[in-house]
Design a protein around this motif. Structure first.
Motif, PDB file in Angstrom:
ATOM      1  N   GLY A 119      -3.998   8.392  -6.296  1.00 17.61           N
ATOM      2  CA  GLY A 119      -3.037   9.197  -7.017  1.00 17.61           C
ATOM      3  C   GLY A 119      -1.704   8.559  -7.279  1.00 17.61           C
ATOM      4  O   GLY A 119      -0.780   9.216  -7.770  1.00 17.61           O
ATOM      5  N   ALA A 120      -1.551   7.270  -6.978  1.00 22.20           N
ATOM      6  CA  ALA A 120      -0.245   6.622  -7.128  1.00 22.20           C
ATOM      7  C   ALA A 120       0.242   6.632  -8.563  1.00 22.20           C
ATOM      8  O   ALA A 120       1.450   6.623  -8.808  1.00 22.20           O
ATOM      9  CB  ALA A 120      -0.311   5.190  -6.605  1.00 22.20           C
ATOM     10  N   SER A 121      -0.683   6.643  -9.516  1.00 22.44           N
ATOM     11  CA  SER A 121      -0.284   6.551 -10.923  1.00 22.44           C
ATOM     12  C   SER A 121      -0.498   7.847 -11.691  1.00 22.44           C
ATOM     13  O   SER A 121      -0.469   7.847 -12.926  1.00 22.44           O
ATOM     14  CB  SER A 121      -1.060   5.408 -11.593  1.00 22.44           C
ATOM     15  N   ASP A 122      -0.728   8.925 -10.976  1.00 23.37           N
ATOM     16  CA  ASP A 122      -0.936  10.208 -11.654  1.00 23.37           C
ATOM     17  C   ASP A 122       0.267  10.555 -12.532  1.00 23.37           C
ATOM     18  O   ASP A 122       1.421  10.392 -12.136  1.00 23.37           O
ATOM     19  CB  ASP A 122      -1.126  11.334 -10.628  1.00 23.37           C
ATOM     20  N   GLY A 123      -0.010  11.021 -13.747  1.00 24.04           N
ATOM     21  CA  GLY A 123       1.044  11.465 -14.642  1.00 24.04           C
ATOM     22  C   GLY A 123       1.744  10.370 -15.406  1.00 24.04           C
ATOM     23  O   GLY A 123       2.715  10.629 -16.113  1.00 24.04           O
ATOM     24  N   PHE A 134       3.019  -1.647  -9.463  1.00 20.95           N
ATOM     25  CA  PHE A 134       1.962  -2.624  -9.725  1.00 20.95           C
ATOM     26  C   PHE A 134       1.192  -2.244 -10.991  1.00 20.95           C
ATOM     27  O   PHE A 134       0.944  -3.081 -11.858  1.00 20.95           O
ATOM     28  CB  PHE A 134       1.014  -2.681  -8.520  1.00 20.95           C
ATOM     29  N   THR A 135       0.832  -0.964 -11.099  1.00 16.89           N
ATOM     30  CA  THR A 135       0.091  -0.497 -12.278  1.00 16.89           C
ATOM     31  C   THR A 135       0.923  -0.649 -13.546  1.00 16.89           C
ATOM     32  O   THR A 135       0.422  -1.053 -14.589  1.00 16.89           O
ATOM     33  CB  THR A 135      -0.350   0.959 -12.085  1.00 16.89           C
ATOM     34  N   LYS A 136       2.191  -0.328 -13.465  1.00 19.89           N
ATOM     35  CA  LYS A 136       3.055  -0.469 -14.632  1.00 19.89           C
ATOM     36  C   LYS A 136       3.155  -1.925 -15.084  1.00 19.89           C
ATOM     37  O   LYS A 136       3.139  -2.226 -16.270  1.00 19.89           O
ATOM     38  CB  LYS A 136       4.457   0.060 -14.310  1.00 19.89           C
ATOM     39  N   LEU A 137       3.244  -2.837 -14.122  1.00 23.05           N
ATOM     40  CA  LEU A 137       3.408  -4.251 -14.445  1.00 23.05           C
ATOM     41  C   LEU A 137       2.110  -4.918 -14.890  1.00 23.05           C
ATOM     42  O   LEU A 137       2.104  -5.759 -15.790  1.00 23.05           O
ATOM     43  CB  LEU A 137       3.959  -5.010 -13.229  1.00 23.05           C
ATOM     44  N   LEU A 144       0.805  -1.218   0.000  1.00 26.30           N
ATOM     45  CA  LEU A 144       0.000   0.000   0.000  1.00 26.30           C
ATOM     46  C   LEU A 144       0.843   1.274   0.000  1.00 26.30           C
ATOM     47  O   LEU A 144       0.317   2.366   0.200  1.00 26.30           O
ATOM     48  CB  LEU A 144      -0.962  -0.008   1.197  1.00 26.30           C
ATOM     49  N   SER A 145       2.124   1.134  -0.228  1.00 26.03           N
ATOM     50  CA  SER A 145       2.968   2.313  -0.414  1.00 26.03           C
ATOM     51  C   SER A 145       2.746   2.859  -1.818  1.00 26.03           C
ATOM     52  O   SER A 145       2.323   2.137  -2.728  1.00 26.03           O
ATOM     53  CB  SER A 145       4.437   1.956  -0.215  1.00 26.03           C
ATOM     54  N   LYS A 146       3.039   4.116  -2.008  1.00 24.57           N
ATOM     55  CA  LYS A 146       2.865   4.729  -3.327  1.00 24.57           C
ATOM     56  C   LYS A 146       3.793   4.100  -4.352  1.00 24.57           C
ATOM     57  O   LYS A 146       3.410   3.870  -5.508  1.00 24.57           O
ATOM     58  CB  LYS A 146       3.111   6.247  -3.238  1.00 24.57           C
ATOM     59  N   GLU A 147       5.030   3.814  -3.940  1.00 25.69           N
ATOM     60  CA  GLU A 147       5.994   3.229  -4.860  1.00 25.69           C
ATOM     61  C   GLU A 147       5.534   1.860  -5.349  1.00 25.69           C
ATOM     62  O   GLU A 147       5.580   1.561  -6.548  1.00 25.69           O
ATOM     63  CB  GLU A 147       7.358   3.105  -4.180  1.00 25.69           C
ATOM     64  N   ALA A 148       5.065   1.021  -4.424  1.00 24.30           N
ATOM     65  CA  ALA A 148       4.611  -0.313  -4.803  1.00 24.30           C
ATOM     66  C   ALA A 148       3.382  -0.239  -5.700  1.00 24.30           C
ATOM     67  O   ALA A 148       3.254  -0.989  -6.673  1.00 24.30           O
ATOM     68  CB  ALA A 148       4.312  -1.140  -3.558  1.00 24.30           C
ATOM     69  N   ALA A 149       2.471   0.671  -5.373  1.00 27.68           N
ATOM     70  CA  ALA A 149       1.249   0.797  -6.165  1.00 27.68           C
ATOM     71  C   ALA A 149       1.534   1.238  -7.588  1.00 27.68           C
ATOM     72  O   ALA A 149       0.930   0.738  -8.548  1.00 27.68           O
ATOM     73  CB  ALA A 149       0.299   1.778  -5.482  1.00 27.68           C
ATOM     74  N   LEU A 150       2.454   2.190  -7.736  1.00 22.91           N
ATOM     75  CA  LEU A 150       2.816   2.658  -9.073  1.00 22.91           C
ATOM     76  C   LEU A 150       3.429   1.531  -9.895  1.00 22.91           C
ATOM     77  O   LEU A 150       3.074   1.332 -11.065  1.00 22.91           O
ATOM     78  CB  LEU A 150       3.795   3.822  -8.969  1.00 22.91           C
TER      79      LEU A 150
END
Length: 478
Positions: free
Chosen positions: A396-400, A384-387, A376-382
């Motif tokens: 907002g983890a994947s904003d931008g 996760f979305t990329k993968l 649930l950290s922002k880094e892990a969430a971002l």
């Protein structure tokens, strides 16, 4: 591909705010526990503990190992092996993470839970997921209150709960306490190859008449218009049918089903949806799909042998290795069934899902929670979305970030739906018997008898059997 996260963030937050308003107020109807889940304390193993501090808010033993089990499905497992575990060990280098994956969670994990030797963190998902309501009632899932109250790993000044989109905690709450992290944010609908549609000048349908007319054109072109796998993915069809019912009569139809209300399965909205989908099954589906698995039908879609496929937004990632160059995943909401549907054609089903929980009776339940805090950290969430090409509940983890065609399409669909995004139903995680029956009934409706009345009556009977079974703990939804 376009960058659409910033403009869609408000819509995503609005969606889960509405999901939170559902109010998952689970209330036990009886004290008996499901026979398939052990509830006694006999054989409980010694559990690792540490000293709580600002740097260790969950009080884990920094040297104790953590065992995790991940479902290997549409999201894959690389997010666990390549992102979450390295991030966990960056903070806790002496805590060995023991990892395994399976496609059959209940087969592999239920016996270990019954024996009092469960993994510390479990991803409960797939066609053979465990009855999580029974797990909660048996005291086998750890209370996650301390996890959500703990500070975020990388968002300063906020607790974990405060970093999540509204509704995320509530969706894993039973009897007023949170027991699950519903991590992935999924959009459901009709998936198709936008490139194929552009080539043939086909437009995704908004009405049922347009849907059947387009299916006729697709069939004439030698392509199966619609398909899903009966062997292990009939729940995709259940969701499609009930999404149509919700659009006909609003989400209250689905709330009544969740609450085991008498007559919920035989009301007009469900009947109309079942009748419409039975026509699709009778005229536009390949009957051999009844015996196929999901990846087999999905591969046929990648080969442009199937036009429409009902699924969630994990599909694009699940098929990544088999998706040919030029294939462009896109999603369309399920079309309106009648001219008097109470929700518009743009209305869509989307919600937080994919259950992760810490086992209360594992060797290191606090370590399991700490692993969830890492996720649930922002880094892990971002990452996760990329993968996975799937969003998470971390706001907002994947904003931008520029994303894939399928996920871009899904976010655009949510934005167009606006206030008409609805969460769907919960009976499939609350009542396994009813979920199993719905899958079998959907297959019969779509592949065999095409009898809407029979489907509704069968499900009504199954629902009331659950309602009257005092051995099954009941939950309510408002």
């Amino acid at each position: 591909m376009t960058d659409i996260f910033t403009k869609s963030e408000l819509d995503r937050r609005t969606l889960l705010r509405r999901a939170a308003a559902v109010g998952l107020l689970a209330t036990p109807a009886v004290s008996m526990l499901s026979a398939c889940v052990g509830g006694s304390d006999e054989g409980t193993q010694d559990q690792a503990t540490g000293t709580k501090s600002a740097d260790n808010p969950l009080g884990i033993d920094p040297k104790a190992g953590v065992e995790i089990v991940i479902f290997n499905g549409g999201l894959g497992t690389k997010y666990a092996t390549d992102v979450d575990t390295p991030l966990f060990n960056k903070k806790w280098p002496e805590a060995k993470v023991t990892y395994s994956q399976t496609e059959e969670i209940s087969t592999q994990i239920q016996p270990r839970i019954n024996a009092g030797n469960p993994p510390d963190m479990i991803n409960n998902s797939g066609s053979k997921l465990m009855d999580f309501g029974a797990i909660v009632k048996a005291g086998q899932a750890a209370d996650l209150t301390d996890l959500f109250a703990a500070p975020s790993l990388d968002i300063a000044g906020k607790t974990v709960a405060e970093t999540l989109v509204p509704g995320a905690v509530e969706q894993g709450t039973y009897d007023g306490k949170p027991f699950a992290v519903n991590y992935a944010y999924t959009v459901f609908g009709l998936w198709y190859n936008a490139a194929l549609f552009k080539k043939n000048n086909w437009t995704p349908p908004a009405t049922w008449a347009e849907f059947t007319a387009l299916c006729d054109k697709i069939k004439a072109a030698g392509i199966t218009p619609f398909g899903y796998a009966g062997a292990n993915a009939s729940y995709y069809m259940v969701r499609a049918l009930l999404t149509s019912a919700g659009k006909i009569g609003t989400e209250q139809v689905l709330k009544d089903i969740d609450n085991l209300k008498e007559g919920a399965w035989t009301n007009d909205a469900v009947k109309q949806a079942a009748e419409a989908w039975a026509g699709i099954g009778k005229n536009y589906i390949n009957k051999t799909f009844l015996g196929l698995r999901h990846t087999e039908v999905q591969l046929q879609q990648n080969q442009d042998k199937v036009a429409f496929y009902p699924c969630g937004s994990w599909l694009e990632n699940e098929q990544a290795k088999d998706t040919p160059s030029g294939f462009e995943y896109a999603i369309a909401p399920y079309p309106s069934v009648t001219a008097s549907d109470k929700l518009p054609a743009t209305a869509i089903n989307a919600a937080a899902g994919e259950i992760y929980f810490a086992a209360a009776k594992g060797k290191n339940p606090q370590g399991g929670k700490e692993y969830l805090r890492t996720m649930l950290s922002k880094e892990a969430a971002l990452e996760f979305t990329k993968l996975t090409k799937s969003l998470t509940v971390v706001a907002g983890a994947s904003d931008g970030v520029t994303i894939s065609p399928g996920l871009t399409s899904a976010n655009d669909a949510v934005a167009k739906a606006g206030k008409d995004v609805f969460m769907g139903y919960l009976f499939d995680t609350w009542y396994k018997k009813l979920d199993d029956e719905s899958r079998a009934a959907a297959n019969d409706l779509m592949f065999k008898d095409y009898d809407a009345a029979k489907f509704c009556e069968r499900m009504e009977k199954a629902s009331q059997a659950v309602a009257k079974d005092s051995a099954i703990t009941k939950f309510t939804r408002s």
